[in-house]
Design a protein around this motif. Structure first.
Motif, PDB file in Angstrom:
ATOM      1  N   LEU A   1       0.827  -1.207   0.000  1.00 36.74           N
ATOM      2  CA  LEU A   1       0.000   0.000   0.000  1.00 36.74           C
ATOM      3  C   LEU A   1       0.860   1.255   0.000  1.00 36.74           C
ATOM      4  N   ILE A   2       1.928   1.234   0.788  1.00 42.60           N
ATOM      5  CA  ILE A   2       2.808   2.395   0.857  1.00 42.60           C
ATOM      6  C   ILE A   2       3.569   2.576  -0.450  1.00 42.60           C
ATOM      7  N   ALA A   3       3.983   1.477  -1.058  1.00 41.76           N
ATOM      8  CA  ALA A   3       4.765   1.554  -2.289  1.00 41.76           C
ATOM      9  C   ALA A   3       3.929   2.005  -3.480  1.00 41.76           C
ATOM     10  N   SER A   4       2.618   1.740  -3.444  1.00 46.03           N
ATOM     11  CA  SER A   4       1.764   2.109  -4.567  1.00 46.03           C
ATOM     12  C   SER A   4       1.436   3.592  -4.515  1.00 46.03           C
TER      13      SER A   4
ATOM     14  N   ILE B   1       0.559  18.135   9.069  1.00 52.20           N
ATOM     15  CA  ILE B   1       1.513  19.203   8.793  1.00 52.20           C
ATOM     16  C   ILE B   1       1.047  20.504   9.443  1.00 52.20           C
ATOM     17  N   THR B   2      -0.244  20.785   9.325  1.00 51.26           N
ATOM     18  CA  THR B   2      -0.814  22.002   9.906  1.00 51.26           C
ATOM     19  C   THR B   2      -0.634  22.037  11.415  1.00 51.26           C
ATOM     20  N   GLU B   3      -0.809  20.883  12.056  1.00 50.59           N
ATOM     21  CA  GLU B   3      -0.686  20.807  13.507  1.00 50.59           C
ATOM     22  C   GLU B   3       0.756  20.636  13.964  1.00 50.59           C
ATOM     23  N   GLU B   4       1.698  20.680  12.979  1.00 46.38           N
ATOM     24  CA  GLU B   4       3.133  20.600  13.260  1.00 46.38           C
ATOM     25  C   GLU B   4       3.533  19.291  13.936  1.00 46.38           C
ATOM     26  N   VAL B   5       2.746  18.232  13.687  1.00 46.36           N
ATOM     27  CA  VAL B   5       3.148  16.905  14.148  1.00 46.36           C
ATOM     28  C   VAL B   5       4.328  16.415  13.311  1.00 46.36           C
ATOM     29  N   ILE B   6       4.301  16.773  12.014  1.00 51.21           N
ATOM     30  CA  ILE B   6       5.422  16.498  11.112  1.00 51.21           C
ATOM     31  C   ILE B   6       5.750  17.782  10.358  1.00 51.21           C
ATOM     32  N   ALA B   7       6.939  17.832   9.777  1.00 49.97           N
ATOM     33  CA  ALA B   7       7.355  19.045   9.075  1.00 49.97           C
ATOM     34  C   ALA B   7       6.840  19.078   7.641  1.00 49.97           C
ATOM     35  N   ASN B   8       6.867  17.924   6.975  1.00 50.52           N
ATOM     36  CA  ASN B   8       6.444  17.879   5.580  1.00 50.52           C
ATOM     37  C   ASN B   8       6.115  16.444   5.192  1.00 50.52           C
ATOM     38  N   GLU B   9       5.650  16.264   3.968  1.00 49.78           N
ATOM     39  CA  GLU B   9       5.249  14.940   3.498  1.00 49.78           C
ATOM     40  C   GLU B   9       6.431  13.992   3.370  1.00 49.78           C
TER      41      GLU B   9
ATOM     42  N   THR C   1       9.069   8.311   7.892  1.00 52.26           N
ATOM     43  CA  THR C   1       8.676   7.704   9.163  1.00 52.26           C
ATOM     44  C   THR C   1       7.790   6.495   8.940  1.00 52.26           C
ATOM     45  N   VAL C   2       6.872   6.622   7.978  1.00 49.02           N
ATOM     46  CA  VAL C   2       5.980   5.510   7.660  1.00 49.02           C
ATOM     47  C   VAL C   2       6.770   4.306   7.176  1.00 49.02           C
ATOM     48  N   LEU C   3       7.728   4.537   6.299  1.00 49.11           N
ATOM     49  CA  LEU C   3       8.520   3.434   5.748  1.00 49.11           C
ATOM     50  C   LEU C   3       9.351   2.744   6.830  1.00 49.11           C
ATOM     51  N   SER C   4       9.967   3.518   7.721  1.00 51.55           N
ATOM     52  CA  SER C   4      10.762   2.913   8.787  1.00 51.55           C
ATOM     53  C   SER C   4       9.871   2.123   9.738  1.00 51.55           C
ATOM     54  N   THR C   5       8.683   2.663  10.026  1.00 54.52           N
ATOM     55  CA  THR C   5       7.743   1.944  10.884  1.00 54.52           C
ATOM     56  C   THR C   5       7.300   0.645  10.234  1.00 54.52           C
TER      57      THR C   5
ATOM     58  N   VAL D   1      -0.701   3.790  10.092  1.00 55.54           N
ATOM     59  CA  VAL D   1       0.561   3.076  10.279  1.00 55.54           C
ATOM     60  C   VAL D   1       1.253   3.570  11.553  1.00 55.54           C
ATOM     61  N   PHE D   2       1.100   4.876  11.842  1.00 55.92           N
ATOM     62  CA  PHE D   2       1.700   5.429  13.053  1.00 55.92           C
ATOM     63  C   PHE D   2       1.114   4.806  14.311  1.00 55.92           C
TER      64      PHE D   2
END
Length: 254
Positions: free
Chosen positions: A124-127, A138-146, A152-156, A220-221
């Protein structure tokens, strides 16, 4: 009548304890908008004490009420189904702990399920078919960018895949050893039941979030948090086993 009263009393108590341990001792989970808690220990214990049917009802009701109480009413029905299924698995496996063939079959099924889940998430992630709904993070500053999100998703996901391959292998090694030592076998059957139930929870919550919100990246998180939550619940439920087994209802009552 006495047995019915005892069953109802135990069921109500386990539902209440599940509700309390889930709703009171809970912490927000920023990535999914949900929360983590220690209620899984009581979900597992419900299956041990009450058996598959009554345990499923107590665990499902207590967990669903906790969702409603904490303001997650939209999750109440999925939670009821998932937690009830967890307790049902425990009740089903604990009613015949000496049946190593059944435990081996269920462990094998669990192993294929985890491996399949790991590769499914990777696919799913690769597609390019994943719905992009990450702007809120991004808006809530949980992450900086896509880019950071994807990394992070890939490492998880790699961690999930490693667990999917290594944990089943470890279980099969212990299962092979247990066939020659009955004391190890009984402990293996109990722990295997808990692990299978936890796998059901992690996988179904991931799938439920994806279906409800149309996003397969954000949930995934939640997987590592769910696994930590369940690991703690498994440990606590295992430590509680000497007590819960004392109150275990006979098969005909459960």
């Amino acid at each position: 009548m006495k047995n019915t009263t005892k069953t109802l009393t135990y069921s109500g108590l386990m539902a209440a304890l599940t509700f309390i341990s889930t709703s009171i001792l809970s912490f927000p989970s920023p990535f999914t908008g949900g929360y983590i808690h220690i209620g899984d220990a009581l979900v597992l214990s419900s299956g041990v004490v009450l058996g598959k049917k009554n345990g499923a009802l107590a665990a499902g009701i207590g967990s669903a009420l906790a969702d409603i109480y904490l303001g997650y009413a939209s999750w109440a029905l999925p939670t009821f189904i998932i937690k009830a299924l967890m307790a049902y698995v425990i009740g089903y496996m604990f009613e015949d702990l000496g049946n190593f063939k059944k435990t081996g079959f269920i462990t094998a099924f669990y192993s294929f399920l985890w491996v399949g889940f790991g590769f499914l998430v990777r696919g799913l992630i690769a597609s390019n078919r994943i719905v992009d709904a990450t702007q809120d993070l991004i808006t809530e500053e949980v992450i900086a960018n896509e880019t950071e999100l994807l990394s992070t998703v890939l490492s998880t996901q790699n961690i999930i895949l490693a667990i999917a391959l290594l944990l089943p292998l470890a279980l099969f090694i212990v299962f092979g050893m247990s066939r020659f030592k009955p004391s190890i076998a009984m402990h293996f059957n109990k722990i295997s039941a808990f692990i299978v139930a936890g796998s059901v929870m992690v996988i179904l919550y991931y799938g439920t979030y994806g279906v409800m919100y149309g996003n397969w990246i954000i949930p995934v998180f939640s997987i590592p948090a769910n696994m930590v939550q369940f690991a703690f619940g498994l440990t606590l439920a295992t430590l509680m086993l000497p007590i819960t087994l004392r109150f275990q209802l006979p098969k005909e009552e459960a």
